[in-house]
Write an enzyme that holds these catalytic residues in place. Structure first.
Site, PDB file in Angstrom:
ATOM      1  N   LYS A   1      -6.969  -6.100  13.948  1.00 29.70           N
ATOM      2  CA  LYS A   1      -5.707  -6.795  14.250  1.00 29.70           C
ATOM      3  C   LYS A   1      -5.015  -6.299  15.517  1.00 29.70           C
ATOM      4  O   LYS A   1      -4.265  -7.039  16.146  1.00 29.70           O
ATOM      5  CB  LYS A   1      -4.746  -6.683  13.060  1.00 29.70           C
ATOM      6  CG  LYS A   1      -5.142  -7.562  11.875  1.00 29.70           C
ATOM      7  CD  LYS A   1      -4.066  -7.503  10.797  1.00 29.70           C
ATOM      8  CE  LYS A   1      -4.398  -8.442   9.659  1.00 29.70           C
ATOM      9  NZ  LYS A   1      -3.291  -8.535   8.694  1.00 29.70           N
TER      10      LYS A   1
ATOM     11  N   GLY B   1       1.488   1.884   6.274  1.00 33.32           N
ATOM     12  CA  GLY B   1       0.293   1.540   7.040  1.00 33.32           C
ATOM     13  C   GLY B   1       0.412   0.169   7.692  1.00 33.32           C
ATOM     14  O   GLY B   1       1.525  -0.302   7.981  1.00 33.32           O
TER      15      GLY B   1
ATOM     16  N   TYR C   1      -3.896  -8.385  -4.639  1.00 32.28           N
ATOM     17  CA  TYR C   1      -4.121  -9.567  -5.496  1.00 32.28           C
ATOM     18  C   TYR C   1      -5.356  -9.412  -6.382  1.00 32.28           C
ATOM     19  O   TYR C   1      -5.660 -10.278  -7.185  1.00 32.28           O
ATOM     20  CB  TYR C   1      -4.188 -10.860  -4.672  1.00 32.28           C
ATOM     21  CG  TYR C   1      -5.020 -10.753  -3.424  1.00 32.28           C
ATOM     22  CD1 TYR C   1      -6.389 -10.882  -3.457  1.00 32.28           C
ATOM     23  CD2 TYR C   1      -4.398 -10.506  -2.196  1.00 32.28           C
ATOM     24  CE1 TYR C   1      -7.143 -10.755  -2.305  1.00 32.28           C
ATOM     25  CE2 TYR C   1      -5.137 -10.369  -1.044  1.00 32.28           C
ATOM     26  CZ  TYR C   1      -6.507 -10.503  -1.106  1.00 32.28           C
ATOM     27  OH  TYR C   1      -7.259 -10.376   0.038  1.00 32.28           O
TER      28      TYR C   1
ATOM     29  N   GLY D   1      -0.050 -10.303  -4.422  1.00 38.74           N
ATOM     30  CA  GLY D   1      -0.210 -10.600  -3.000  1.00 38.74           C
ATOM     31  C   GLY D   1      -0.848 -11.946  -2.676  1.00 38.74           C
ATOM     32  O   GLY D   1      -0.992 -12.296  -1.501  1.00 38.74           O
TER      33      GLY D   1
HETATM   34  P1  NAP Z   1      -3.450   1.098   5.448  1.00 39.28           P
HETATM   35  O1  NAP Z   1      -3.092   0.760   6.843  1.00 39.28           O
HETATM   36  O2  NAP Z   1      -4.585   2.006   5.169  1.00 39.28           O
HETATM   37  O3  NAP Z   1      -2.113   1.736   4.776  1.00 39.28           O
HETATM   38  C1  NAP Z   1      -2.093   2.192   3.450  1.00 39.28           C
HETATM   39  C2  NAP Z   1      -0.786   2.913   3.156  1.00 39.28           C
HETATM   40  O4  NAP Z   1      -0.860   3.368   1.795  1.00 39.28           O
HETATM   41  C3  NAP Z   1      -0.536   4.158   4.008  1.00 39.28           C
HETATM   42  O5  NAP Z   1       0.836   4.342   4.150  1.00 39.28           O
HETATM   43  C4  NAP Z   1      -1.130   5.265   3.141  1.00 39.28           C
HETATM   44  O6  NAP Z   1      -0.553   6.541   3.357  1.00 39.28           O
HETATM   45  C5  NAP Z   1      -0.695   4.781   1.769  1.00 39.28           C
HETATM   46  N1  NAP Z   1      -1.502   5.400   0.720  1.00 39.28           N
HETATM   47  C6  NAP Z   1      -2.840   5.309   0.545  1.00 39.28           C
HETATM   48  N2  NAP Z   1      -3.207   6.042  -0.537  1.00 39.28           N
HETATM   49  C7  NAP Z   1      -2.081   6.626  -1.017  1.00 39.28           C
HETATM   50  C8  NAP Z   1      -1.805   7.515  -2.101  1.00 39.28           C
HETATM   51  N3  NAP Z   1      -2.785   7.959  -2.901  1.00 39.28           N
HETATM   52  N4  NAP Z   1      -0.538   7.905  -2.294  1.00 39.28           N
HETATM   53  C9  NAP Z   1       0.467   7.483  -1.488  1.00 39.28           C
HETATM   54  N5  NAP Z   1       0.267   6.634  -0.442  1.00 39.28           N
HETATM   55  C10 NAP Z   1      -0.988   6.215  -0.219  1.00 39.28           C
HETATM   56  O7  NAP Z   1      -3.763  -0.212   4.580  1.00 39.28           O
HETATM   57  P2  NAP Z   1      -3.083  -1.681   4.765  1.00 39.28           P
HETATM   58  O8  NAP Z   1      -3.873  -2.481   5.712  1.00 39.28           O
HETATM   59  O9  NAP Z   1      -1.640  -1.469   5.023  1.00 39.28           O
HETATM   60  O10 NAP Z   1      -3.328  -2.331   3.323  1.00 39.28           O
HETATM   61  C11 NAP Z   1      -2.635  -1.841   2.202  1.00 39.28           C
HETATM   62  C12 NAP Z   1      -2.744  -2.809   1.014  1.00 39.28           C
HETATM   63  O11 NAP Z   1      -2.148  -4.059   1.309  1.00 39.28           O
HETATM   64  C13 NAP Z   1      -4.187  -3.114   0.598  1.00 39.28           C
HETATM   65  O12 NAP Z   1      -4.226  -3.124  -0.800  1.00 39.28           O
HETATM   66  C14 NAP Z   1      -4.429  -4.514   1.158  1.00 39.28           C
HETATM   67  O13 NAP Z   1      -5.377  -5.225   0.387  1.00 39.28           O
HETATM   68  C15 NAP Z   1      -3.044  -5.125   0.976  1.00 39.28           C
HETATM   69  N6  NAP Z   1      -2.783  -6.267   1.901  1.00 39.28           N
HETATM   70  C16 NAP Z   1      -2.486  -7.495   1.353  1.00 39.28           C
HETATM   71  C17 NAP Z   1      -2.190  -8.564   2.175  1.00 39.28           C
HETATM   72  C18 NAP Z   1      -1.851  -9.915   1.575  1.00 39.28           C
HETATM   73  O14 NAP Z   1      -1.860 -10.912   2.296  1.00 39.28           O
HETATM   74  N7  NAP Z   1      -1.539  -9.990   0.316  1.00 39.28           N
HETATM   75  C19 NAP Z   1      -2.196  -8.396   3.570  1.00 39.28           C
HETATM   76  C20 NAP Z   1      -2.500  -7.133   4.096  1.00 39.28           C
HETATM   77  C21 NAP Z   1      -2.793  -6.074   3.245  1.00 39.28           C
HETATM   78  P3  NAP Z   1      -1.150   7.545   4.465  1.00 39.28           P
HETATM   79  O15 NAP Z   1      -0.749   6.989   5.789  1.00 39.28           O
HETATM   80  O16 NAP Z   1      -0.519   8.833   4.135  1.00 39.28           O
HETATM   81  O17 NAP Z   1      -2.655   7.544   4.273  1.00 39.28           O
END
Ligand code: NAP
Length: 285
Positions: A64, A126, A230, A251
């Site tokens: 992205k 994130g 989701y 989601g």
């Molecule tokens: P990302 O960039 O990897 O960010 C993940 C975030 O979660 C970071 O802040 C990370 O913290 C935190 N995290 C991970 N494991 C953790 C834990 N054990 N305890 C506390 N915090 C934790 O991932 P992303 O792209 O944002 O995606 C995140 C979620 O959103 C996924 O499930 C994805 O499928 C979903 N999503 C859904 C849509 C939709 O359209 N519905 C769109 C985008 C994403 P750290 O930085 O400390 O690692």
């Protein structure tokens, strides 16, 4: 015939072909929609060939941000969100945009709410939190709290949004950053009207989950709990919140609406979003 695709790495589990397929079928449009596995070192070459082989494509993790350097133009939404999830090919040129913010706002509307004047608590800092926080800023949230384990990420995110919105300093939301312990979560959710989980905790295939859901007991009555996940349809967070009487949303609605907003760009026409949403949701059941 319109030639579309979604690119990412990995890409096998993407729901985009199903969502776009359902909507384009409903609209009676002749199309192809491919899932293309593009590794980071293949992005440049892909961008070059896409100018002639496709009419548009969706972009997912991890491209992205990196796709931006290969675009002829990024529109104001793409600029604002600092990431591109939709690329249209117009006269052989790649034009980037971002529909995540619009998708989330339309999803909240399905729950009869929006960000305006609300106290919003976001879990995680994130990529997805970036889009959610930017949407909350853009749509007039009163206060935004980010609870996360790497607080420097939340600081950078909020700083960048404050810079982008520096022309509206007097109307900017109040902001707060906290850690992710049970006590900190209980504390921050106590004033949340909208709680949004952007972490992968509780997602299918992810081992980690919240240590406890007791913090949900501090949420004010009438709060909405949204999880961007989701799969499963209801995470532990949503199940527990629902049991305690809160409105919950997964989601899928955001995923559908961001796809429909992308289709408006691909097709260069306005869609009747709510009608198409209903058709897509029915098909995905
Ligand atoms: P990302 O960039 O990897 O960010 C993940 C975030 O979660 C970071 O802040 C990370 O913290 C935190 N995290 C991970 N494991 C953790 C834990 N054990 N305890 C506390 N915090 C934790 O991932 P992303 O792209 O944002 O995606 C995140 C979620 O959103 C996924 O499930 C994805 O499928 C979903 N999503 C859904 C849509 C939709 O359209 N519905 C769109 C985008 C994403 P750290 O930085 O400390 O690692």
């Amino acid at each position: 015939m319109i030639r579309l695709a979604v690119i990412g790495d990995p890409i096998e589990h993407s729901l985009s072909p199903a969502v776009h397929g359902a909507s384009l079928d409903y609209l009676g449009i002749d199309y192809t929609y491919e899932k293309i596995h593009v590794k980071p070192d293949e992005l440049k070459e892909f961008a070059k060939t896409a100018k002639t082989s496709l009419d548009g494509f969706n972009v997912t993790m991890p491209h992205k941000l990196n796709i931006i350097q290969y675009l002829a133009e990024t529109d104001s939404e793409g600029e604002y969100y600092g990431a591109v999830n939709t690329v249209s090919v117009k006269d052989g040129k790649l034009m980037g945009s971002n529909t995540d913010g619009v998708g989330l706002s339309l999803a909240l509307n399905r729950m009869n709410t929006d960000f305006k004047g609300k106290n919003v608590t976001i879990l995680g800092a994130g990529g997805a939190a970036n889009a959610v926080t930017a949407a909350a800023f853009k749509n007039g949230a009163a206060k935004i709290t980010i609870a996360c384990r790497t607080q420097s990420k939340a600081e950078a995110l909020l700083e960048s949004l404050k810079r982008k919105n520096s022309n509206a300093l007097d109307t900017l939301p109040k902001t707060k950053i906290t850690g992710f312990s049970d006590t900190e979560l209980s504390d921050v959710v106590s004033e949340a009207e909208i709680l949004i989980n952007t972490t992968p905790l509780g997602m299918e295939g992810v081992k980690d989950n919240f240590k406890s859901f007791d913090f949900l007991g501090s949420l004010p009555k009438g709060a909405l709990v949204t999880d961007l996940i989701y799969k499963p349809q209801k995470t532990g967070l949503l199940k527990n919140a629902e049991k305690m009487g809160y409105a919950v949303q997964n989601g899928l609605d955001m995923l559908i609406f961001q796809a429909l907003a992308a289709e408006e760009l691909f097709l260069e026409k306005k869609l009747n979003m709510q009608d198409v949403y209903k058709a897509v949701k029915e098909k995905l059941k």
